[in-house]
Structure formats: C-alpha cells, structure tokens
Motif scaffolding. Sequence first.
Motif, PDB file in Angstrom:
ATOM      1  N   HIS A  69       7.982  49.494 -46.723  1.00 17.17           N
ATOM      2  CA  HIS A  69       8.975  50.423 -47.260  1.00 17.17           C
ATOM      3  C   HIS A  69      10.373  49.813 -47.175  1.00 17.17           C
ATOM      4  O   HIS A  69      11.175  49.951 -48.099  1.00 17.17           O
ATOM      5  CB  HIS A  69       8.923  51.740 -46.493  1.00 17.17           C
ATOM      6  CG  HIS A  69       9.667  52.845 -47.158  1.00 17.17           C
ATOM      7  ND1 HIS A  69       9.461  54.150 -46.862  1.00 17.17           N
ATOM      8  CD2 HIS A  69      10.628  52.853 -48.109  1.00 17.17           C
ATOM      9  CE1 HIS A  69      10.253  54.908 -47.592  1.00 17.17           C
ATOM     10  NE2 HIS A  69      10.981  54.134 -48.356  1.00 17.17           N
ATOM     11  N   LEU A  70      10.666  49.106 -46.110  1.00 17.48           N
ATOM     12  CA  LEU A  70      11.961  48.450 -45.951  1.00 17.48           C
ATOM     13  C   LEU A  70      12.163  47.403 -47.047  1.00 17.48           C
ATOM     14  O   LEU A  70      13.240  47.319 -47.641  1.00 17.48           O
ATOM     15  CB  LEU A  70      12.072  47.811 -44.569  1.00 17.48           C
ATOM     16  CG  LEU A  70      13.379  47.089 -44.268  1.00 17.48           C
ATOM     17  CD1 LEU A  70      14.579  48.025 -44.393  1.00 17.48           C
ATOM     18  CD2 LEU A  70      13.326  46.476 -42.873  1.00 17.48           C
ATOM     19  N   GLU A  71      11.142  46.623 -47.344  1.00 16.76           N
ATOM     20  CA  GLU A  71      11.248  45.617 -48.410  1.00 16.76           C
ATOM     21  C   GLU A  71      11.517  46.287 -49.757  1.00 16.76           C
ATOM     22  O   GLU A  71      12.305  45.778 -50.555  1.00 16.76           O
ATOM     23  CB  GLU A  71       9.978  44.764 -48.479  1.00 16.76           C
ATOM     24  CG  GLU A  71       9.849  43.788 -47.337  1.00 16.76           C
ATOM     25  CD  GLU A  71      11.048  42.868 -47.190  1.00 16.76           C
ATOM     26  OE1 GLU A  71      11.521  42.307 -48.203  1.00 16.76           O
ATOM     27  OE2 GLU A  71      11.532  42.719 -46.064  1.00 16.76           O
ATOM     28  N   TYR A  72      10.888  47.425 -49.999  1.00 18.57           N
ATOM     29  CA  TYR A  72      11.127  48.170 -51.237  1.00 18.57           C
ATOM     30  C   TYR A  72      12.580  48.649 -51.294  1.00 18.57           C
ATOM     31  O   TYR A  72      13.257  48.517 -52.310  1.00 18.57           O
ATOM     32  CB  TYR A  72      10.162  49.358 -51.330  1.00 18.57           C
ATOM     33  CG  TYR A  72      10.459  50.265 -52.490  1.00 18.57           C
ATOM     34  CD1 TYR A  72      10.056  49.928 -53.779  1.00 18.57           C
ATOM     35  CD2 TYR A  72      11.159  51.455 -52.308  1.00 18.57           C
ATOM     36  CE1 TYR A  72      10.348  50.748 -54.851  1.00 18.57           C
ATOM     37  CE2 TYR A  72      11.451  52.278 -53.373  1.00 18.57           C
ATOM     38  CZ  TYR A  72      11.051  51.925 -54.644  1.00 18.57           C
ATOM     39  OH  TYR A  72      11.351  52.733 -55.693  1.00 18.57           O
TER      40      TYR A  72
ATOM     41  N   SER B 248      21.912  59.202 -49.037  1.00 16.23           N
ATOM     42  CA  SER B 248      21.147  58.483 -48.020  1.00 16.23           C
ATOM     43  C   SER B 248      21.951  57.316 -47.481  1.00 16.23           C
ATOM     44  O   SER B 248      22.854  56.794 -48.138  1.00 16.23           O
ATOM     45  CB  SER B 248      19.821  57.982 -48.594  1.00 16.23           C
ATOM     46  OG  SER B 248      20.047  57.040 -49.599  1.00 16.23           O
ATOM     47  N   THR B 249      21.616  56.939 -46.273  1.00 12.11           N
ATOM     48  CA  THR B 249      22.197  55.774 -45.633  1.00 12.11           C
ATOM     49  C   THR B 249      21.119  55.160 -44.759  1.00 12.11           C
ATOM     50  O   THR B 249      20.098  55.796 -44.472  1.00 12.11           O
ATOM     51  CB  THR B 249      23.451  56.129 -44.823  1.00 12.11           C
ATOM     52  OG1 THR B 249      24.103  54.924 -44.418  1.00 12.11           O
ATOM     53  CG2 THR B 249      23.140  56.959 -43.591  1.00 12.11           C
ATOM     54  N   TYR B 250      21.347  53.948 -44.322  1.00 17.10           N
ATOM     55  CA  TYR B 250      20.390  53.233 -43.486  1.00 17.10           C
ATOM     56  C   TYR B 250      21.073  52.871 -42.174  1.00 17.10           C
ATOM     57  O   TYR B 250      22.201  52.375 -42.170  1.00 17.10           O
ATOM     58  CB  TYR B 250      19.896  51.967 -44.195  1.00 17.10           C
ATOM     59  CG  TYR B 250      19.301  52.277 -45.540  1.00 17.10           C
ATOM     60  CD1 TYR B 250      17.949  52.577 -45.661  1.00 17.10           C
ATOM     61  CD2 TYR B 250      20.090  52.315 -46.683  1.00 17.10           C
ATOM     62  CE1 TYR B 250      17.402  52.896 -46.900  1.00 17.10           C
ATOM     63  CE2 TYR B 250      19.551  52.631 -47.917  1.00 17.10           C
ATOM     64  CZ  TYR B 250      18.213  52.925 -48.019  1.00 17.10           C
ATOM     65  OH  TYR B 250      17.675  53.252 -49.233  1.00 17.10           O
ATOM     66  N   VAL B 251      20.376  53.123 -41.069  1.00 15.32           N
ATOM     67  CA  VAL B 251      20.952  52.895 -39.748  1.00 15.32           C
ATOM     68  C   VAL B 251      19.947  52.123 -38.906  1.00 15.32           C
ATOM     69  O   VAL B 251      18.750  52.439 -38.902  1.00 15.32           O
ATOM     70  CB  VAL B 251      21.290  54.240 -39.057  1.00 15.32           C
ATOM     71  CG1 VAL B 251      21.841  54.014 -37.661  1.00 15.32           C
ATOM     72  CG2 VAL B 251      22.267  55.043 -39.896  1.00 15.32           C
TER      73      VAL B 251
ATOM     74  N   LYS C  94      15.447  46.246 -52.282  1.00 19.33           N
ATOM     75  CA  LYS C  94      15.592  45.915 -53.703  1.00 19.33           C
ATOM     76  C   LYS C  94      16.629  46.795 -54.394  1.00 19.33           C
ATOM     77  O   LYS C  94      17.095  46.448 -55.475  1.00 19.33           O
ATOM     78  CB  LYS C  94      14.252  46.044 -54.410  1.00 19.33           C
ATOM     79  CG  LYS C  94      13.240  45.022 -53.944  1.00 19.33           C
ATOM     80  CD  LYS C  94      11.907  45.240 -54.601  1.00 19.33           C
ATOM     81  CE  LYS C  94      10.881  44.263 -54.030  1.00 19.33           C
ATOM     82  NZ  LYS C  94       9.544  44.515 -54.551  1.00 19.33           N
ATOM     83  N   SER C  95      16.994  47.891 -53.774  1.00 19.05           N
ATOM     84  CA  SER C  95      17.979  48.806 -54.355  1.00 19.05           C
ATOM     85  C   SER C  95      19.382  48.226 -54.201  1.00 19.05           C
ATOM     86  O   SER C  95      19.726  47.637 -53.175  1.00 19.05           O
ATOM     87  CB  SER C  95      17.918  50.164 -53.647  1.00 19.05           C
ATOM     88  OG  SER C  95      19.030  50.955 -53.995  1.00 19.05           O
ATOM     89  N   GLU C  96      20.200  48.402 -55.213  1.00 17.58           N
ATOM     90  CA  GLU C  96      21.596  47.915 -55.135  1.00 17.58           C
ATOM     91  C   GLU C  96      22.421  48.714 -54.121  1.00 17.58           C
ATOM     92  O   GLU C  96      23.458  48.260 -53.687  1.00 17.58           O
ATOM     93  CB  GLU C  96      22.255  47.958 -56.497  1.00 17.58           C
ATOM     94  CG  GLU C  96      22.379  49.351 -57.080  1.00 17.58           C
ATOM     95  CD  GLU C  96      22.908  49.345 -58.494  1.00 17.58           C
ATOM     96  OE1 GLU C  96      23.725  50.225 -58.791  1.00 17.58           O
ATOM     97  OE2 GLU C  96      22.493  48.488 -59.281  1.00 17.58           O
ATOM     98  N   ASP C  97      21.956  49.913 -53.745  1.00 18.80           N
ATOM     99  CA  ASP C  97      22.671  50.750 -52.785  1.00 18.80           C
ATOM    100  C   ASP C  97      22.278  50.473 -51.337  1.00 18.80           C
ATOM    101  O   ASP C  97      22.802  51.093 -50.429  1.00 18.80           O
ATOM    102  CB  ASP C  97      22.402  52.230 -53.074  1.00 18.80           C
ATOM    103  CG  ASP C  97      22.951  52.634 -54.439  1.00 18.80           C
ATOM    104  OD1 ASP C  97      23.969  52.063 -54.863  1.00 18.80           O
ATOM    105  OD2 ASP C  97      22.331  53.501 -55.081  1.00 18.80           O
TER     106      ASP C  97
END
Length: 69
Positions: free
Chosen positions: A54-57, A22-25, A60-63
């Motif tokens: 969901h974005l706030e959750y 997964s990635t975030y764009v 919290k991920s290190e990735d």
Amino acid sequence: MIFKVLYQEESKEVPVRERTTSTYVEAETERQVRSKLADRNLNIEYVQALDEDHLEYEKKSEDFKVENI
C-alpha cells in the motif's frame, strides 16, 4: 512505520467525504500519530497503518509527502 491520516481541517467540522484531506506521518503507533497531530485542531477520521504494498502505491501519487513532525 508510515500511517495515512484522513481528517477534516476543523475539529468541529462534520466529516464529509468531499472535504476529507489526507496526510502521511511516520510513527511507531497510532497513538503516537494522534499525539503528534494533537496541536493542529484536526478532526481525525481514520488512521491507517500502511503495509509495504500500500505504501508503494501511495508513493506514486503526486500528493505523497511524509510529514516530519
């Protein structure tokens, strides 16, 4: 808006959950996300718009890292 993109590394690779990445764009629409990633030869499985909770959750991920494309 931030989108979470689930994909396989190779465009011809059969989707297998264990190899999904997964990635975030950041983009305005799903179409823009797909356009920004078109040159990477990815097999995009799913593009999900993240609401505020969901974005706030995810943050919290290190990735978590939003790609600057």
